[in-house]
Design a protein around this motif. Structure first.
Motif, PDB file in Angstrom:
ATOM      1  N   ARG A   1      41.943  43.414  28.415  1.00  0.00           N
ATOM      2  CA  ARG A   1      40.522  43.671  28.169  1.00  0.00           C
ATOM      3  C   ARG A   1      39.621  43.051  29.225  1.00  0.00           C
ATOM      4  O   ARG A   1      38.611  43.630  29.609  1.00  0.00           O
ATOM      5  CB  ARG A   1      40.131  43.121  26.792  1.00  0.00           C
ATOM      6  N   LYS A   2      39.960  41.851  29.706  1.00  0.00           N
ATOM      7  CA  LYS A   2      39.074  41.146  30.627  1.00  0.00           C
ATOM      8  C   LYS A   2      39.188  41.655  32.059  1.00  0.00           C
ATOM      9  O   LYS A   2      38.282  41.452  32.852  1.00  0.00           O
ATOM     10  CB  LYS A   2      39.381  39.648  30.590  1.00  0.00           C
ATOM     11  N   CYS A   3      40.286  42.272  32.378  1.00  0.00           N
ATOM     12  CA  CYS A   3      40.521  42.703  33.757  1.00  0.00           C
ATOM     13  C   CYS A   3      40.526  44.230  33.812  1.00  0.00           C
ATOM     14  O   CYS A   3      41.566  44.869  33.671  1.00  0.00           O
ATOM     15  CB  CYS A   3      41.851  42.132  34.261  1.00  0.00           C
TER      16      CYS A   3
END
Length: 216
Positions: free
Chosen positions: A49-51
């Motif tokens: 999700r963050k990348c």
């Protein structure tokens, strides 16, 4: 501490940034692959999700295309023709990958600067217009005394035990400077105390810092 635009540039890189850049390089290599199987499958990378690698690569490409539409611009006193721009449409595949990686790193660094601006204490270095950036290599860090490294980092991010910080941390009641009776902030200790400056140095304020260090 990973910011390359900070006044104290350390030889450290964000793991998330390297992970994103590595996946971005892999994604661009897959997109430009000559293998017919790869072209048919069009593989996608699952990076969590963050990348969001695909989004970052697409934004970098759009940025380069927009720069090509705008044209080459000059800053400061440099005249036209003093710099050579790389145009997206005229570069080869490997150069495009390198340009995308550099753009992603610049975006990550800009995000760190934006977060630092929003932090009134830790981000004070963003307002140091006349300060000179200092870079520390791993060799410098390895041969430097630990107390000196701690002093450099804490002075940049306003974490020295000045009287103003001690009051903020609930360790003291009086934020005044013992030399000039002004508010003893980190900036005051290092470069703004009139009494210390009139004597030609600021050793008095720095001595107060070492007195406030915790003893083992």
């Amino acid at each position: 501490m990973y910011c390359r635009k900070a006044m104290l540039k350390l030889s450290m890189k964000s793991i998330l940034e390297d992970y994103k850049c590595g996946n971005a390089r892999l994604l661009t290599m897959l997109e430009e692959s000559d293998d017919p199987v790869v072209k048919i499958i069009q593989p996608s990378l699952k990076t969590g999700r963050k990348c969001k690698v695909t989004e970052a690569v697409d934004k970098a490409k759009e940025c380069f295309k927009m720069k090509e539409v705008i044209g080459e611009t000059q800053a400061d006193r440099r005249g036209l023709g003093s710099t050579t721009a790389k145009w997206w449409s005229k570069t080869e595949s490997k150069e495009k990958r390198d340009m995308i990686i550099d753009e992603i790193r610049n975006k990550e660094d800009s995000t760190r600067v934006q977060k630092a601006v929003q932090q009134p204490q830790l981000g004070q270095w963003t307002n140091w217009d006349t300060a000179i950036q200092r870079s520390l290599t791993w060799n410098d860090i390895w041969h430097m005394a630990p107390l000196r490294i701690s002093f450099l980092i804490r002075s940049v991010y306003d974490l020295l035990p000045s009287n103003a910080n001690l009051v903020r941390w609930g360790k003291k009641d009086d934020p005044t400077c013992p030399l000039c009776q002004g508010r003893q902030s980190t900036e005051h200790v290092l470069s703004s105390c009139k009494v210390a400056l009139s004597k030609g140095d600021t050793r008095g304020g720095i001595t107060e810092y070492f007195k406030n260090l915790p003893r083992s």
